[in-house]
Design a protein around this motif. Structure first.
Motif, mmCIF file in Angstrom:
data_model
loop_
_atom_site.group_PDB
_atom_site.id
_atom_site.type_symbol
_atom_site.label_atom_id
_atom_site.label_comp_id
_atom_site.label_asym_id
_atom_site.label_seq_id
_atom_site.Cartn_x
_atom_site.Cartn_y
_atom_site.Cartn_z
ATOM 1 N N VAL A 134 0.993 -0.716 0.216
ATOM 2 C CA VAL A 134 0.162 0.058 -0.039
ATOM 3 C C VAL A 134 0.447 1.179 0.086
ATOM 4 O O VAL A 134 0.695 1.993 -0.959
ATOM 5 N N ASN A 135 1.871 1.038 0.939
ATOM 6 C CA ASN A 135 2.370 2.379 0.699
ATOM 7 C C ASN A 135 3.550 2.292 -0.387
ATOM 8 O O ASN A 135 3.535 3.708 -1.137
ATOM 9 N N ASP A 136 3.766 1.641 -0.999
ATOM 10 C CA ASP A 136 4.294 1.548 -2.210
ATOM 11 C C ASP A 136 3.890 2.086 -3.211
ATOM 12 O O ASP A 136 3.994 3.181 -4.229
ATOM 13 N N MET A 137 2.291 1.714 -3.388
ATOM 14 C CA MET A 137 1.965 2.699 -4.577
ATOM 15 C C MET A 137 1.037 4.075 -4.081
ATOM 16 O O MET A 137 1.056 4.795 -5.017
ATOM 17 N N LYS A 138 1.175 4.265 -3.111
ATOM 18 C CA LYS A 138 0.946 5.806 -2.504
ATOM 19 C C LYS A 138 2.018 6.440 -3.138
ATOM 20 O O LYS A 138 1.662 7.741 -3.791
ATOM 21 N N LYS A 139 3.289 5.590 -3.370
ATOM 22 C CA LYS A 139 4.119 6.535 -3.417
ATOM 23 C C LYS A 139 4.793 6.597 -5.189
ATOM 24 O O LYS A 139 4.998 6.953 -5.957
ATOM 25 N N ASN A 140 3.100 5.500 -5.770
ATOM 26 C CA ASN A 140 3.484 5.088 -7.034
ATOM 27 C C ASN A 140 4.570 4.399 -8.003
ATOM 28 O O ASN A 140 5.174 5.154 -8.705
ATOM 29 N N LEU A 141 4.856 3.462 -6.949
ATOM 30 C CA LEU A 141 6.224 2.972 -6.835
ATOM 31 C C LEU A 141 5.689 1.203 -6.970
ATOM 32 O O LEU A 141 5.425 1.001 -6.183
ATOM 33 N N LEU A 142 6.545 0.677 -7.890
ATOM 34 C CA LEU A 142 6.238 -0.490 -8.652
ATOM 35 C C LEU A 142 7.455 -1.372 -8.198
ATOM 36 O O LEU A 142 8.867 -1.164 -8.258
ATOM 37 N N ARG A 143 7.480 -2.420 -7.400
ATOM 38 C CA ARG A 143 8.789 -2.314 -6.788
ATOM 39 C C ARG A 143 8.582 -4.554 -5.943
ATOM 40 O O ARG A 143 7.665 -4.830 -5.494
ATOM 41 N N CYS A 144 9.741 -4.827 -6.613
ATOM 42 C CA CYS A 144 10.116 -6.733 -6.526
ATOM 43 C C CYS A 144 9.473 -6.947 -5.009
ATOM 44 O O CYS A 144 10.047 -6.201 -4.525
ATOM 45 N N LEU A 157 9.407 -13.823 -17.188
ATOM 46 C CA LEU A 157 8.202 -13.444 -17.527
ATOM 47 C C LEU A 157 7.835 -11.980 -16.613
ATOM 48 O O LEU A 157 7.019 -10.911 -17.548
ATOM 49 N N ARG A 158 8.350 -11.890 -15.730
ATOM 50 C CA ARG A 158 7.947 -11.078 -14.765
ATOM 51 C C ARG A 158 8.344 -8.991 -15.355
ATOM 52 O O ARG A 158 7.818 -8.497 -14.574
ATOM 53 N N MET A 159 9.523 -9.539 -16.190
ATOM 54 C CA MET A 159 9.816 -8.195 -16.082
ATOM 55 C C MET A 159 9.188 -7.755 -17.270
ATOM 56 O O MET A 159 8.874 -6.064 -17.385
ATOM 57 N N LEU A 160 7.922 -8.333 -18.432
ATOM 58 C CA LEU A 160 7.951 -7.760 -18.789
ATOM 59 C C LEU A 160 6.297 -7.966 -18.312
ATOM 60 O O LEU A 160 5.940 -6.581 -18.951
ATOM 61 N N ARG A 161 5.700 -8.007 -17.473
ATOM 62 C CA ARG A 161 4.506 -7.545 -16.899
ATOM 63 C C ARG A 161 4.552 -6.258 -16.423
ATOM 64 O O ARG A 161 4.527 -5.787 -15.315
ATOM 65 N N CYS A 162 6.659 -6.057 -15.247
ATOM 66 C CA CYS A 162 6.536 -5.067 -14.925
ATOM 67 C C CYS A 162 6.530 -3.746 -15.643
ATOM 68 O O CYS A 162 5.869 -3.373 -15.501
ATOM 69 N N ILE A 163 6.243 -3.859 -16.715
ATOM 70 C CA ILE A 163 6.508 -2.903 -17.954
ATOM 71 C C ILE A 163 5.074 -2.478 -17.937
ATOM 72 O O ILE A 163 4.610 -1.858 -17.561
ATOM 73 N N ARG A 164 4.421 -3.939 -17.860
ATOM 74 C CA ARG A 164 2.263 -3.365 -18.258
ATOM 75 C C ARG A 164 1.838 -3.195 -16.837
ATOM 76 O O ARG A 164 1.660 -1.944 -17.319
ATOM 77 N N PHE A 165 2.227 -3.373 -15.819
ATOM 78 C CA PHE A 165 1.837 -2.541 -15.202
ATOM 79 C C PHE A 165 2.124 -1.856 -14.734
ATOM 80 O O PHE A 165 1.399 -0.894 -13.733
ATOM 81 N N ALA A 166 3.270 -0.677 -15.020
ATOM 82 C CA ALA A 166 4.099 0.204 -14.410
ATOM 83 C C ALA A 166 3.129 1.225 -15.006
ATOM 84 O O ALA A 166 3.159 2.768 -15.068
ATOM 85 N N SER A 167 3.362 0.944 -16.635
ATOM 86 C CA SER A 167 2.207 1.774 -17.857
ATOM 87 C C SER A 167 1.297 1.217 -17.482
ATOM 88 O O SER A 167 0.423 2.211 -17.648
ATOM 89 N N GLN A 168 0.284 0.323 -16.677
ATOM 90 C CA GLN A 168 -0.845 -0.209 -16.397
ATOM 91 C C GLN A 168 -1.886 1.113 -15.368
ATOM 92 O O GLN A 168 -2.688 1.761 -15.056
ATOM 93 N N TYR A 169 -0.719 1.074 -13.941
ATOM 94 C CA TYR A 169 -0.829 1.660 -13.395
ATOM 95 C C TYR A 169 -0.453 3.285 -13.001
ATOM 96 O O TYR A 169 -0.362 4.019 -11.737
ATOM 97 N N GLY A 170 0.515 3.504 -14.178
ATOM 98 C CA GLY A 170 0.774 4.455 -14.004
ATOM 99 C C GLY A 170 1.876 5.082 -12.362
ATOM 100 O O GLY A 170 2.315 5.869 -12.067
ATOM 101 N N LEU A 171 3.178 4.014 -13.318
ATOM 102 C CA LEU A 171 4.194 3.926 -11.336
ATOM 103 C C LEU A 171 5.565 3.908 -11.695
ATOM 104 O O LEU A 171 5.568 3.777 -13.177
ATOM 105 N N GLU A 172 5.805 4.481 -10.989
ATOM 106 C CA GLU A 172 7.721 4.417 -11.343
ATOM 107 C C GLU A 172 8.557 2.805 -11.176
ATOM 108 O O GLU A 172 8.296 2.015 -10.483
ATOM 109 N N GLU A 174 10.773 1.151 -9.419
ATOM 110 C CA GLU A 174 11.652 0.845 -8.136
ATOM 111 C C GLU A 174 13.622 0.501 -8.609
ATOM 112 O O GLU A 174 13.554 -0.162 -8.983
ATOM 113 N N ASN A 175 14.062 1.690 -7.806
ATOM 114 C CA ASN A 175 15.281 1.738 -8.537
ATOM 115 C C ASN A 175 16.349 0.504 -9.001
ATOM 116 O O ASN A 175 16.269 -0.414 -9.844
ATOM 117 N N GLN A 176 16.405 -0.311 -7.629
ATOM 118 C CA GLN A 176 16.823 -2.005 -7.959
ATOM 119 C C GLN A 176 15.701 -2.781 -8.442
ATOM 120 O O GLN A 176 17.235 -3.619 -9.216
#
Length: 433
Positions: A134-144, A157-172, A174-176
């Motif tokens: 929840v805290n990550d979503m409040k920060k608009n952050l996508l983190r493993c 496949l999670r790497m492509l899912r990472c791109i999809r979730f970030a674009s779909q939910y407008g998230l940045e 996370e650096n690591q």
């Protein structure tokens, strides 16, 4: 509808609880509820083993027993009920070779991909969020969850899912997580093209495909999939207009290939490699072929009259659906045809006049001609041959351009004249040889 679905999901959970088994709503439904988004389906995780779930409910489907999943029908809805589990031994960088059923919700959540997907809700609506989703979503952050390198090695496949979730939910991202994605990108060569296509389809169909393209370009993920893709060369800076607002996802795909100047044949080959259906491939191919044909026709007569004629001839070659689709693409991105050599002024004219010209055509296809092939053969008393299609194509062209009225007698007279000219041409060519 969503409330009714949740009520039925809770009926499943309540029955599990009544028989002494922990059970929770998990995954996407929890995430979307926290974001106040519509929930499409409810997944349930439980301490009950698959055979215990099957014994408890009358109507079940053994969806994936080896992974602990049983589909339970409650009233008229189907819910996936999965036993708490851990996974290990990801030999193909996609599927675990060993699944162990456990009784710990925490350990089950810990194996999941991203923090926003590693949350649970109990029957009373209390949130269980051990990884700060929840805290990550409040920060608009996508983190493993945990070590991002490990998560991507477990399932590339999670790497492509990472791109999809970030674009779909407008998230940045996370650096690591981003650094791990760049490092583990070569593992995508192990992923089936069908799975790649499914992720890309969802990215492009969503409301923010431009963000997805930007992330794909920045990560270069598509350089590493099993088969070489022209899509890997997409350049966000070259994409113009409001292409992402196109309602039909297949028109978005057509736009992307048009923006790169890719031919219809190359597009068809790539979409087949991505395992699109024949119908999808054909729909996209027709739009792109229509654009190239329009460009070719216009080059022969680069003026306003030539533009109208080129447009109408393209209609009879590739159909109304393709030309309307191309018109929608032009409206969204007026400069898309510049890659094919069409000047901006002609694109603007097409946007303004294209649909009017389409309506102005007396006929658009052979089916609309007041003369068919059988009638043509009967009236001309000639043996069937390639000449039939040539004559009908000529009649369609002349009628569509309003040089000939769509009346059977006039069409027959023109058919006879044109047939004779074909015979003369062929005999002349034969004598020349």
């Amino acid at each position: 509808m969503t409330q009714d679905l949740e009520r039925k999901a809770k009926k499943v959970i309540r029955k599990l609880l009544e028989h002494g088994y922990e059970a929770y709503m998990v995954g996407g439904c929890v995430r979307d509820k926290q974001l106040n988004r519509p929930v499409k389906d409810y997944d349930i995780a439980t301490a009950a083993k698959p055979e215990q779930v099957q014994q408890l409910f009358q109507r079940t489907i053994p969806t994936g027993l080896q992974h602990g999943t049983v589909s339970v029908r409650m009233d008229d809805c189907l819910f996936e009920v999965t036993t708490f589990r851990t996974e290990s031994g990801y030999e193909d960088f996609r599927h675990p070779t060993e699944v162990q059923f456990i009784d710990s919700l925490y350990e089950d959540l810990r194996r999941r991909d991203f923090t926003m997907n590693a949350m649970a809700l109990d029957i009373d609506g209390h949130l269980i969020d051990p990884f700060d989703g929840v805290n990550d979503m409040k920060k608009n952050l996508l983190r493993c969850v945990g070590d991002a390198n490990e998560r991507f090695q477990e399932d590339a496949l999670r790497m492509l899912r990472c791109i999809r979730f970030a674009s779909q939910y407008g998230l940045e991202i996370e650096n690591q997580t981003w650094l791990a994605l760049l490092k583990q990108a070569p593992l995508l060569e192990h992923i089936a093209m069908e799975r790649v296509r499914m992720e890309l389809e969802r990215m492009i169909a969503e409301a923010a495909p431009a963000h997805a393209v930007q992330l794909l370009e920045g990560s270069r993920l598509l350089d590493y999939v099993k088969q070489s893709l022209r899509l890997a060369d997409l350049n966000q800076e070259k994409l113009s207009g409001d292409w992402s607002t196109l309602n039909d996802p297949l028109l978005k795909w057509a736009y992307l290939y048009l923006s790169m100047g890719v031919s219809a044949a190359e597009t068809e080959q790539e979409l087949r490699a991505l395992t699109f259906s024949k119908q999808q491939v054909e729909q996209v191919r027709q739009v792109i072929a229509a654009a190239h044909e329009l460009s070719r026709q216009l080059a022969l007569e680069p003026n306003e009259d030539g533009l109208q004629q080129a447009w109408k001839l393209t209609v009879i070659s590739y159909g109304q659906e393709s030309i309307v689709g191309l018109h929608q693409i032009l409206q969204a991105s007026p400069g898309v045809l510049t890659e094919l050599g069409v000047a901006d002024k002609w694109s603007k004219s097409l946007i303004t006049c294209g649909l009017t010209w389409l309506k102005d055509m007396p006929v658009h296809s052979l089916e609309e001609l007041d003369l068919g092939g059988r009638e043509l053969l009967a009236r001309l008393s000639k043996p069937a041959g390639p000449w039939v299609s040539k004559v009908l194509a000529h009649l369609l062209r002349e009628t569509a351009l309003k040089r000939l009225a769509n009346e059977s007698d006039l069409l027959l007279a023109e058919a006879e004249r044109f047939y004779e000219s074909i015979i003369q041409q062929e005999s002349g060519a034969h004598e020349h040889k």
